[in-house]
Design an enzyme around this catalytic site. Structure first.
Site, PDB file in Angstrom:
ATOM      1  N   THR A 266       0.866  -1.177   0.000  1.00 42.47           N
ATOM      2  CA  THR A 266       0.000   0.000   0.000  1.00 42.47           C
ATOM      3  C   THR A 266       0.897   1.220   0.000  1.00 42.47           C
ATOM      4  OG1 THR A 266      -1.752  -1.143   1.198  1.00 42.47           O
ATOM      5  CG2 THR A 266      -1.794   1.260   1.236  1.00 42.47           C
TER       6      THR A 266
ATOM      7  N   LYS B 151      -7.224   1.442  -2.747  1.00 44.62           N
ATOM      8  CA  LYS B 151      -6.826   1.021  -1.402  1.00 44.62           C
ATOM      9  C   LYS B 151      -7.004   2.160  -0.402  1.00 44.62           C
ATOM     10  CE  LYS B 151      -5.276  -1.664   1.812  1.00 44.62           C
ATOM     11  NZ  LYS B 151      -3.932  -2.253   1.852  1.00 44.62           N
TER      12      LYS B 151
ATOM     13  N   LYS C  54       0.715   5.053   8.303  1.00 45.49           N
ATOM     14  CA  LYS C  54       1.258   5.434   7.000  1.00 45.49           C
ATOM     15  C   LYS C  54       0.161   5.530   5.950  1.00 45.49           C
ATOM     16  CE  LYS C  54       2.473   2.162   4.534  1.00 45.49           C
ATOM     17  NZ  LYS C  54       1.865   1.231   3.530  1.00 45.49           N
TER      18      LYS C  54
END
Length: 299
Positions: A101, A176, A244
């Protein structure tokens, strides 16, 4: 994508990558693997994988190279920076599939640089955590050229149950970000619901039996709430990686002049989780931070 003729490279054999690569090997593909912590490749090497000394070596011995690492900086280092990166070892016709990701803009940059070498680049982040990886039940969100994606689809089908092409380079990463935005606020709700049940003196497994099959049901409620009840905060997905991801989504939202206050709140809560020492725990450890705020000793 015949196992007899297609050589697989795999970079990143952590919580999820080890299982994902294992499914390809189970289907008969020969694999070359690399991980910064060499010991994390031991299981795959014992099953017949070849250990490489660098990402470049992986590319030199592979037809399709998969990467699933931690942060965008790791993706950049592994794929496009330096003499030992994946692109440095690529020949024309190789396919790179980044399943980390990461930033949509970085996925686009990798695709541009790869194209100059005649190399195909696909971004394919996943959702489903360690359980989905182990059970080959991941949701795989794909960005890249249509024909390239279709050529690799047999490999995706060995790792996931929901495999959807979202468009060109970077579109898998954007999808995502939608996934992570949905999960972030949902995790707050799951944890607050459990704390409410605890404070009210309810039998939590019985409560979960009632609410998980109704309108409140969710993947997090079904899969992570039982772990919380059992005091299991081991990582299916690391808190630091979730922070993150939320940061990337907030940056993208700001670029699009989009306000996402729920995501921003979840991001702040998870910063508190990390500050309490849980950055290497699973995302379900949000419960511990919220319990501490309420002076509840969760055990």
């Amino acid at each position: 994508m015949d196992p007899k003729s297609t050589r697989i490279g795999w970079i990143g054999t952590g919580v999820m990558g080890r299982s994902m690569c294992g499914h390809l090997m189970d289907a008969g593909y020969r694999a070359t693997v690399f991980n910064r912590t060499v010991g994390k490749t031991d299981d795959l090497v014992a099953r017949g994988a070849t250990l490489a000394g660098s990402p470049r070596e992986v590319a030199e011995q592979s037809d399709v190279v998969f990467t699933i690492v931690g942060f965008p900086s790791d993706v950049r280092s592994v794929i496009i920076d330096g003499d030992d990166c994946v692109l440095a070892g690529c020949r024309s016709g190789i396919t790179i599939v980044d399943m980390t990701t990461s930033q949509p803009s970085l996925a686009e940059e990798i695709a541009e640089q790869a194209a100059k070498l005649g190399v195909i680049s696909i971004d394919a982040p996943v959702s489903g955590g360690d359980t989905g990886a182990k059970n080959a039940a991941l949701s795989i969100m794909i960005g890249g050229d249509t024909s390239a994606v279709e050529s690799v689809r047999p490999l995706f089908d060995l790792m996931g149950k929901t495999v959807v092409h979202q468009g060109g380079p970077g579109r898998g990463q954007h999808t995502k970000m939608v996934n992570q935005t949905l999960i972030a606020s949902g995790m707050i709700a799951v944890c607050e619901g459990l704390l409410y049940a605890h404070k009210a003196g309810l039998d939590i497994p019985t409560v979960l039996q009632s609410v998980s099959s109704g309108a409140a049901g969710s993947w997090s409620l079904s899969n992570l709430a039982p772990r919380m009840v059992d005091g299991d905060f081991d990582p299916g997905f690391f808190v630091e990686h979730f922070i993150k991801d939320m940061g990337i989504a907030l940056d993208e939202a700001a670029r699009m002049h989009l306000s996402l206050p729920g995501l921003a709140l979840a991001h702040q809560f998870y910063q508190a989780v990390a500050a309490q020492g849980h950055s290497k725990d699973g995302t379900q450890s949000l419960l511990l931070a919220l319990a501490k705020m309420n002076n509840i000793n969760w055990s």
